[in-house]
Design a protein around this motif. Structure first.
Motif, PDB file in Angstrom:
ATOM      1  N   ALA A   1       0.818  -1.212   0.000  1.00 58.04           N
ATOM      2  CA  ALA A   1       0.000   0.000   0.000  1.00 58.04           C
ATOM      3  C   ALA A   1       0.851   1.261   0.000  1.00 58.04           C
ATOM      4  CB  ALA A   1      -0.921  -0.001   1.220  1.00 58.04           C
ATOM      5  N   TYR A   2       2.073   1.169   0.494  1.00 55.75           N
ATOM      6  CA  TYR A   2       2.948   2.349   0.566  1.00 55.75           C
ATOM      7  C   TYR A   2       3.579   2.683  -0.787  1.00 55.75           C
ATOM      8  CZ  TYR A   2       2.821   1.997   5.687  1.00 55.75           C
ATOM      9  OH  TYR A   2       2.428   1.959   6.998  1.00 55.75           O
ATOM     10  N   PHE A   3       3.712   1.675  -1.652  1.00 53.22           N
ATOM     11  CA  PHE A   3       4.512   1.862  -2.858  1.00 53.22           C
ATOM     12  C   PHE A   3       3.715   2.394  -4.054  1.00 53.22           C
ATOM     13  CE2 PHE A   3       7.317  -0.565  -0.306  1.00 53.22           C
ATOM     14  CZ  PHE A   3       8.593  -0.328  -0.775  1.00 53.22           C
ATOM     15  N   GLY A   4       2.414   2.483  -3.924  1.00 53.58           N
ATOM     16  CA  GLY A   4       1.636   3.045  -5.030  1.00 53.58           C
ATOM     17  C   GLY A   4       1.845   2.251  -6.308  1.00 53.58           C
ATOM     18  N   GLY A   5       2.197   2.944  -7.372  1.00 53.92           N
ATOM     19  CA  GLY A   5       2.392   2.284  -8.659  1.00 53.92           C
ATOM     20  C   GLY A   5       3.806   1.812  -8.908  1.00 53.92           C
ATOM     21  N   TYR A   6       4.691   1.911  -7.903  1.00 50.93           N
ATOM     22  CA  TYR A   6       6.082   1.506  -8.090  1.00 50.93           C
ATOM     23  C   TYR A   6       6.278   0.030  -7.754  1.00 50.93           C
ATOM     24  CZ  TYR A   6       7.076   6.555  -7.894  1.00 50.93           C
ATOM     25  OH  TYR A   6       7.096   7.907  -8.115  1.00 50.93           O
ATOM     26  N   ASP A   7       7.196  -0.615  -8.489  1.00 57.88           N
ATOM     27  CA  ASP A   7       7.760  -1.875  -8.018  1.00 57.88           C
ATOM     28  C   ASP A   7       8.837  -1.498  -7.009  1.00 57.88           C
ATOM     29  OD1 ASP A   7       6.241  -3.396  -9.736  1.00 57.88           O
ATOM     30  OD2 ASP A   7       7.737  -3.344 -11.329  1.00 57.88           O
ATOM     31  N   GLY A   8       8.956  -2.245  -5.941  1.00 56.49           N
ATOM     32  CA  GLY A   8       9.970  -1.876  -4.968  1.00 56.49           C
ATOM     33  C   GLY A   8      10.138  -2.894  -3.881  1.00 56.49           C
ATOM     34  N   SER A   9      11.098  -2.625  -3.005  1.00 53.08           N
ATOM     35  CA  SER A   9      11.367  -3.509  -1.879  1.00 53.08           C
ATOM     36  C   SER A   9      11.841  -2.675  -0.695  1.00 53.08           C
ATOM     37  CB  SER A   9      12.430  -4.553  -2.244  1.00 53.08           C
ATOM     38  OG  SER A   9      13.653  -3.911  -2.568  1.00 53.08           O
ATOM     39  N   PHE A  10      11.721  -3.252   0.491  1.00 52.34           N
ATOM     40  CA  PHE A  10      12.129  -2.579   1.727  1.00 52.34           C
ATOM     41  C   PHE A  10      12.746  -3.621   2.652  1.00 52.34           C
ATOM     42  CE2 PHE A  10      11.155  -1.167   6.115  1.00 52.34           C
ATOM     43  CZ  PHE A  10      11.834   0.056   6.105  1.00 52.34           C
ATOM     44  N   VAL A  11      13.916  -3.277   3.206  1.00 51.16           N
ATOM     45  CA  VAL A  11      14.611  -4.158   4.136  1.00 51.16           C
ATOM     46  C   VAL A  11      14.864  -3.384   5.421  1.00 51.16           C
ATOM     47  CG1 VAL A  11      16.665  -5.557   4.561  1.00 51.16           C
ATOM     48  CG2 VAL A  11      15.725  -5.401   2.246  1.00 51.16           C
ATOM     49  N   LEU A  12      14.568  -3.997   6.573  1.00 53.98           N
ATOM     50  CA  LEU A  12      14.743  -3.343   7.874  1.00 53.98           C
ATOM     51  C   LEU A  12      15.442  -4.299   8.833  1.00 53.98           C
ATOM     52  CD1 LEU A  12      13.954  -0.767   9.607  1.00 53.98           C
ATOM     53  CD2 LEU A  12      12.065  -2.172  10.451  1.00 53.98           C
ATOM     54  N   TYR A  13      16.481  -3.790   9.493  1.00 55.13           N
ATOM     55  CA  TYR A  13      17.187  -4.589  10.492  1.00 55.13           C
ATOM     56  C   TYR A  13      17.086  -3.901  11.850  1.00 55.13           C
ATOM     57  CZ  TYR A  13      20.951  -6.676  13.225  1.00 55.13           C
ATOM     58  OH  TYR A  13      21.676  -7.278  14.226  1.00 55.13           O
ATOM     59  N   ASP A  14      16.619  -4.637  12.845  1.00 47.56           N
ATOM     60  CA  ASP A  14      16.498  -4.147  14.221  1.00 47.56           C
ATOM     61  C   ASP A  14      17.749  -4.591  14.975  1.00 47.56           C
ATOM     62  OD1 ASP A  14      15.934  -3.685  16.894  1.00 47.56           O
ATOM     63  OD2 ASP A  14      13.836  -4.316  16.737  1.00 47.56           O
ATOM     64  N   THR A  15      18.631  -3.648  15.305  1.00 50.04           N
ATOM     65  CA  THR A  15      19.899  -4.005  15.946  1.00 50.04           C
ATOM     66  C   THR A  15      19.702  -4.561  17.349  1.00 50.04           C
ATOM     67  OG1 THR A  15      20.165  -1.738  16.751  1.00 50.04           O
ATOM     68  CG2 THR A  15      21.163  -2.267  14.633  1.00 50.04           C
ATOM     69  N   LYS A  16      18.685  -4.068  18.050  1.00 49.10           N
ATOM     70  CA  LYS A  16      18.446  -4.522  19.422  1.00 49.10           C
ATOM     71  C   LYS A  16      17.911  -5.948  19.443  1.00 49.10           C
ATOM     72  CE  LYS A  16      16.183  -3.094  23.724  1.00 49.10           C
ATOM     73  NZ  LYS A  16      15.296  -2.061  24.358  1.00 49.10           N
ATOM     74  N   ALA A  17      16.963  -6.229  18.589  1.00 47.01           N
ATOM     75  CA  ALA A  17      16.362  -7.563  18.547  1.00 47.01           C
ATOM     76  C   ALA A  17      17.122  -8.520  17.623  1.00 47.01           C
ATOM     77  CB  ALA A  17      14.911  -7.467  18.086  1.00 47.01           C
ATOM     78  N   ASP A  18      18.097  -7.969  16.858  1.00 48.26           N
ATOM     79  CA  ASP A  18      18.847  -8.763  15.877  1.00 48.26           C
ATOM     80  C   ASP A  18      17.888  -9.514  14.952  1.00 48.26           C
ATOM     81  OD1 ASP A  18      21.002  -9.812  14.524  1.00 48.26           O
ATOM     82  OD2 ASP A  18      21.226 -11.534  15.880  1.00 48.26           O
ATOM     83  N   SER A  19      16.945  -8.773  14.394  1.00 46.99           N
ATOM     84  CA  SER A  19      15.930  -9.386  13.530  1.00 46.99           C
ATOM     85  C   SER A  19      15.801  -8.593  12.237  1.00 46.99           C
ATOM     86  CB  SER A  19      14.578  -9.436  14.245  1.00 46.99           C
ATOM     87  OG  SER A  19      14.097  -8.135  14.504  1.00 46.99           O
ATOM     88  N   TRP A  20      15.370  -9.293  11.181  1.00 45.95           N
ATOM     89  CA  TRP A  20      15.225  -8.703   9.852  1.00 45.95           C
ATOM     90  C   TRP A  20      13.766  -8.764   9.428  1.00 45.95           C
ATOM     91  CZ3 TRP A  20      19.297  -6.764   6.836  1.00 45.95           C
ATOM     92  CH2 TRP A  20      20.580  -6.998   7.332  1.00 45.95           C
ATOM     93  N   LYS A  21      13.328  -7.688   8.791  1.00 46.24           N
ATOM     94  CA  LYS A  21      12.005  -7.650   8.177  1.00 46.24           C
ATOM     95  C   LYS A  21      12.193  -7.243   6.716  1.00 46.24           C
ATOM     96  CE  LYS A  21       9.283  -6.552  12.314  1.00 46.24           C
ATOM     97  NZ  LYS A  21      10.396  -6.696  13.276  1.00 46.24           N
ATOM     98  N   ILE A  22      11.368  -7.806   5.850  1.00 44.68           N
ATOM     99  CA  ILE A  22      11.581  -7.574   4.420  1.00 44.68           C
ATOM    100  C   ILE A  22      10.247  -7.523   3.689  1.00 44.68           C
ATOM    101  CG2 ILE A  22      11.795 -10.021   3.839  1.00 44.68           C
ATOM    102  CD1 ILE A  22      14.072  -9.222   1.931  1.00 44.68           C
TER     103      ILE A  22
END
Length: 594
Positions: free
Chosen positions: A367-388
């Protein structure tokens, strides 16, 4: 087009080796593989001939499966490494004084050599099409002049052969004076054409063998395979190895068909079947129709078939099992080698994380990307976890554009090209369309205004060998600077994936890259976007433009707050207006909502 032509020619060298590999395997395993299996080995060649036009590579086979079950919204625009032209206007950031100035690389025309090669291929293709059309016209006239078989004895023989092979489909049989050899035609409407001279000269026994042979062509779908072989011959007319492979395939098709007939006969009938071939060797000839399969062949092929008939022995059950196992092993090896033939994928790299790489939690941020193709990567340093979000594009390597400047600055500081206390470089007087570029710059202003000339000059000071060494040490994407330090990161040879961008920033903040802490702090200060009571945001935008159209937008960075630190990388792709500014706006909305 130029890159594809070059890679297609390289793929043809691999195809020649692939033909040689099949011939070698057939020779080594000739005692284990039946004639039918040896013929089926050539099916891998037909499949391999399609591979150069498919997006295959060892690292992205899973992407092909992903696309089959969930097609991507669109393709990624490709840039070139041609001359640079400045287009567009300054784009002011909404949350800071940072600017995302856009430069465009121009798509260049193919070289004269490439154009010449394409024209030669097209001329050859047209000649082959004319020959094919001529054969098809002759075949059409033959079909119009042919008559349904009237001979009652041969009709009875044909019905017996259908019963022996358990063929229930109705297959028409025609007679014609315009053929030297019997042929089987038709994929959806199969039919057999018999020359009149064979009908008048053949005994009932000989005609039975001929009909069994033609029906074996039908049972094994040889008309369809012949069609595919003809198409392959059209496209690869210039490749002698492919032509030789297709000729060998036709030979093996007849050997396989003979063996299938022999399996239906008593052993005492083998010489009789061979005598039928010898008796009519002068009266039957190689079929001239590209989409047909028949009993005829040249004398070289007839000789091979007679030798095969003379040496044929029914395979025992254990021998058949060994042959099938050998075939499966060979098939797995050939399929594994196929991706190197792909012209589309030779330069299209994906990042393959290590086996013990990070585990991701998938996000739905469409829903955030509108008409674009795209990707998002997030790393939480405290929890040592990745979201993609959108793993398919998160591992795809693309041009870093201005996000490369983070590492250009670090390499320059480490090499002594600039220092923490003195990072100013002098403007050479070249007029740029952005007023902010037309003055002396230090690291902070150059990063704030995304001044390309500053980082071009900085890399030149650092030196190509040093830059290449650092890129290899930190494993920056594909590490390819072949387009030159000034342009490799501008929609050209150097490529990196969003996941790699985030992993590099994570390692940078953890002190795991070969840069001193004081230099990291200097670059970090230059990347500061916003600072308030909630924390600090650091980041760098990047925009890739081709022929004046913004097709690649980046925003990468990290946050610091009392709650912890986060590393992120966001990329958007589009046919136009895919800018770093828009990538930043999307990233900030995601970060705020999360």
């Amino acid at each position: 087009m130029q890159d594809f032509v070059v890679l297609f020619l390289i793929s043809n060298l691999f195809l020649a080796a692939f033909v040689g590999l099949i011939l070698a395997v057939k020779r080594i395993f000739r005692r284990q593989l039946s004639c039918r299996m040896q013929y089926h080995m050539w099916f891998f060649l037909l499949a391999a001939l399609a591979v150069p036009f498919l997006p295959l590579s060892p690292n992205n086979l899973y992407r092909l499966f992903f696309r089959l079950v969930s097609p991507a919204a669109g393709s990624l625009p490709q840039g070139t490494k041609a001359g640079i032209a400045f287009t567009g206007e300054a784009r002011t950031e909404t949350v800071s004084a940072f600017h995302d100035f856009t430069v465009s690389v121009s798509g260049h025309a193919p070289s004269a050599l490439v154009i010449c090669l394409v024209l030669i291929w097209l001329i050859g293709l047209m000649v082959m099409l004319v020959l094919l059309l001529r054969s098809r016209i002759y075949l059409y006239r033959l079909e119009r002049s042919a008559l349904l078989l009237q001979n009652p004895e041969i009709k009875r023989l044909f019905q017996d052969c259908l019963g022996k092979l358990k063929v229930r489909r109705r297959i028409a049989v025609y007679s014609t004076p315009y053929l030297k050899s019997p042929v089987t035609l038709g994929i959806f409407r199969p039919r057999i054409y018999l020359p009149l001279h064979l009908i008048s000269d053949c005994s009932a026994k000989d005609m039975r063998y001929i009909l069994l042979h033609e029906l074996q062509h039908y049972r094994h779908g040889d008309a369809l395979i012949g069609c595919l072989m003809s198409i392959a011959g059209l496209i690869y007319w210039f490749n002698p190895a492919v032509r030789q492979g297709l000729r060998k395939m036709r030979d093996d098709r007849e050997l396989a068909c003979d063996s299938s007939v022999l399996e239906l006969l008593d052993e005492s009938e083998y010489p009789c079947y061979g005598n039928t071939l010898l008796q009519f060797a002068e009266k039957i000839s190689h079929c001239s129709f590209p989409f047909a399969s028949g009993m005829g062949g040249d004398f070289r092929q007839i000789k091979k078939r007679i030798v095969n008939i003379a040496s044929f022995r029914p395979a025992a059950r254990s021998q058949k099992l060994k042959g099938r196992l050998a075939y499966l092993v060979i098939a797995a090896a050939l399929i594994g080698a196929a991706p190197v033939l792909s012209a589309n994928a030779v330069g299209e790299e994906d990042y393959a994380p290590a086996e013990k790489g990070p585990e991701f939690t998938s996000l739905d941020l469409s829903a955030y990307f509108g008409g674009y193709d795209g990707s998002f990567v997030l790393y939480d340093t405290k929890a040592d976890s990745w979201k993609i979000y959108n793993q398919e594009l998160a591992v795809k390597r693309i041009s870093p554009d201005s996000t490369y400047k983070i590492y250009s600055a670090l390499m320059g500081l480490e090499a002594g090209s600039i220092s923490d206390g003195n990072s100013e470089l002098t403007w050479d007087g070249t007029e740029y369309p952005f007023a902010e570029w037309n003055q002396n710059q230090n690291l902070a202003t150059a990063m704030q205004n995304s001044v390309n000339w500053y980082f071009h000059y900085l890399d030149k000071r650092t030196g190509k060998d040093t830059v290449q060494s650092y890129l290899s040490q930190i494993r920056y994407g594909n590490e390819d600077t072949s387009a030159g330090l000034e342009s490799c990161w501008l929609e050209s040879s150097l490529k990196i994936s969003p996941l790699e961008q985030a992993e590099l920033l994570k390692k940078l903040l953890a002190g795991e890259l070969p840069f001193r802490r004081q230099h990291i702090q200097t670059v970090q200060d230059a990347l500061l976007v916003r600072s308030d009571d909630s924390g600090r945001l650091y980041g760098k935008t990047g925009t890739g433009a081709v022929d004046g159209m913004e097709v690649n937008g980046w925003f990468v960075g990290f946050t610091e707050s009392a709650q912890g630190s986060y590393v992120f990388a966001l990329n958007i792709q589009g046919n136009s207006n895919a800018t770093g500014t828009h990538a930043k706006e999307i990233a900030l909305r995601i970060l705020q909502d999360m």
